[in-house]
Design an enzyme around this catalytic site. Structure first.
Site, PDB file in Angstrom:
ATOM      1  N   SER A  80       0.791  -1.230   0.000  1.00 40.30           N
ATOM      2  CA  SER A  80       0.000   0.000   0.000  1.00 40.30           C
ATOM      3  C   SER A  80       0.822   1.278   0.000  1.00 40.30           C
ATOM      4  CB  SER A  80      -0.968   0.006   1.181  1.00 40.30           C
ATOM      5  OG  SER A  80      -2.088  -0.787   0.893  1.00 40.30           O
ATOM      6  N   LYS A  83       0.014   3.457  -2.881  1.00 48.03           N
ATOM      7  CA  LYS A  83      -1.103   4.413  -2.914  1.00 48.03           C
ATOM      8  C   LYS A  83      -0.618   5.847  -3.097  1.00 48.03           C
ATOM      9  CE  LYS A  83      -4.707   1.819  -0.543  1.00 48.03           C
ATOM     10  NZ  LYS A  83      -4.053   0.496  -0.549  1.00 48.03           N
ATOM     11  N   SER A 128      -6.342   3.059   3.808  1.00 42.76           N
ATOM     12  CA  SER A 128      -5.698   2.146   2.865  1.00 42.76           C
ATOM     13  C   SER A 128      -6.728   1.262   2.169  1.00 42.76           C
ATOM     14  CB  SER A 128      -4.645   1.298   3.581  1.00 42.76           C
ATOM     15  OG  SER A 128      -3.576   0.998   2.715  1.00 42.76           O
ATOM     16  N   ARG A 264       5.686  -1.416  12.412  1.00 36.74           N
ATOM     17  CA  ARG A 264       6.270  -0.674  11.293  1.00 36.74           C
ATOM     18  C   ARG A 264       6.508   0.785  11.676  1.00 36.74           C
ATOM     19  NH1 ARG A 264       1.595  -1.800   7.141  1.00 36.74           N
ATOM     20  NH2 ARG A 264       0.512  -1.173   9.053  1.00 36.74           N
TER      21      ARG A 264
END
Length: 279
Positions: A80, A83, A128, A264
């Site tokens: 993602s 994006k 997302s 993350r």
């Protein structure tokens, strides 16, 4: 362990153009910038019980910092984080008309409660919403997508009519942490060949958090190819100086998916603190 979730649930959150900073080829090799190995970053990775690399780039000093430059040069599925680029191309082609565009929910289950509603662009980006951006990619089409990807010099994507709405989630598309930062630098500094309007919309869209000390902008990503999970967090942080970052991690054999997802950003923020970028 939560390893049986559907793909939808798992996704949470021109080649000659270069900045005056280090150039990076398709293998993620730097040409000019200094590289400094940071054992402290490895300690952060180890403490989080994951494997991978934290990569920071000090734009003012032209220095890269990482615990593992070999990992940082290895291509991964963009997941993602794409994006960002999908939004840019959508805006440039008019597929995304403006930042007020609404993605209408079709009423069908999407595997994520946040996606089961009408979403404006900012919410689709930060939630997302995979189905939203798959629709954008299909409208762009493989021919235009490939043309823009070449112009923007974004990694090594494998796009055709069969993969147009999945190529960033599965298959052979790859981008390294070095390439992620190179792309973000060109976007941030206005070197990327896009309109000022698109750049302005995207800079606003990408903001995650603002405090008196800093502004954090970026995008996370998560892929699960053949049960191999890979997590991203990329972007830049603006304060007294500007730093670009690309974190890429993978879980060890036994892990909890929800915890892994949060790591993350957690390990990235820990690196910022070690570098005294934030308190």
């Amino acid at each position: 362990m939560k390893t049986k979730l559907a793909l939808a649930t798992l996704i949470c959150f021109s080649s000659c153009h270069r900045t005056k900073k280090a150039s990076i080829d398709q293998n993620g090799e730097t040409g000019i910038a200094h590289q400094i190995v940071k054992p402290e970053f490895q300690s952060i990775i180890d403490s989080a019980d994951v494997i991978g690399a934290i990569l920071l780039y000090d734009y003012k000093k032209d220095i890269y910092y990482s615990n593992n430059f070999e990992w940082a040069r290895t291509g991964k599925l963009p997941a993602s984080t794409f994006k960002i680029t999908n939004s840019i191309i959508g805006l440039e082609t008019g597929v995304i008309e403006n930042d007020s565009v609404i993605f209408n929910w079709d009423g069908r289950p999407k595997g994520n409660q946040n996606w089961e509603q009408d979403l404006i662009l900012r919410d689709a980006f930060h939630f997302s919403c995979v189905p939203c951006y798959q629709g954008v990619a299909r409208k762009i089409g493989s021919e235009r997508m490939n043309r823009y990807l070449d112009t923007l010099d974004y990694g090594a994507m494998d796009v055709d009519s069969n993969t147009i709405d999945t190529f960033w989630l599965m298959g052979s598309s790859r981008i390294s942490q070095m390439q992620q930062i190179d792309f973000l630098k060109r976007f941030y500094t206005g070197v990327l060949p896009i309109s000022g309007r698109t750049r302005k919309i995207m800079k606003k869209l990408m903001i995650i958090k603002e405090t008196e000390q800093y502004r954090l902008s970026g995008k996370s990503g998560l892929s699960n190819a053949n049960e191999d999970y890979n997590g991203w967090f990329v972007g830049y942080i603006e304060g007294d100086d500007t730093y670009f970052f690309a974190t890429n991690i993978e879980p060890k054999k036994e892990f909890d998916l929800d915890t892994f997802i949060s790591k993350r950003m957690d390990v990235t923020l820990s690196a910022f603190k070690r570098m005294e970028i934030i308190n």
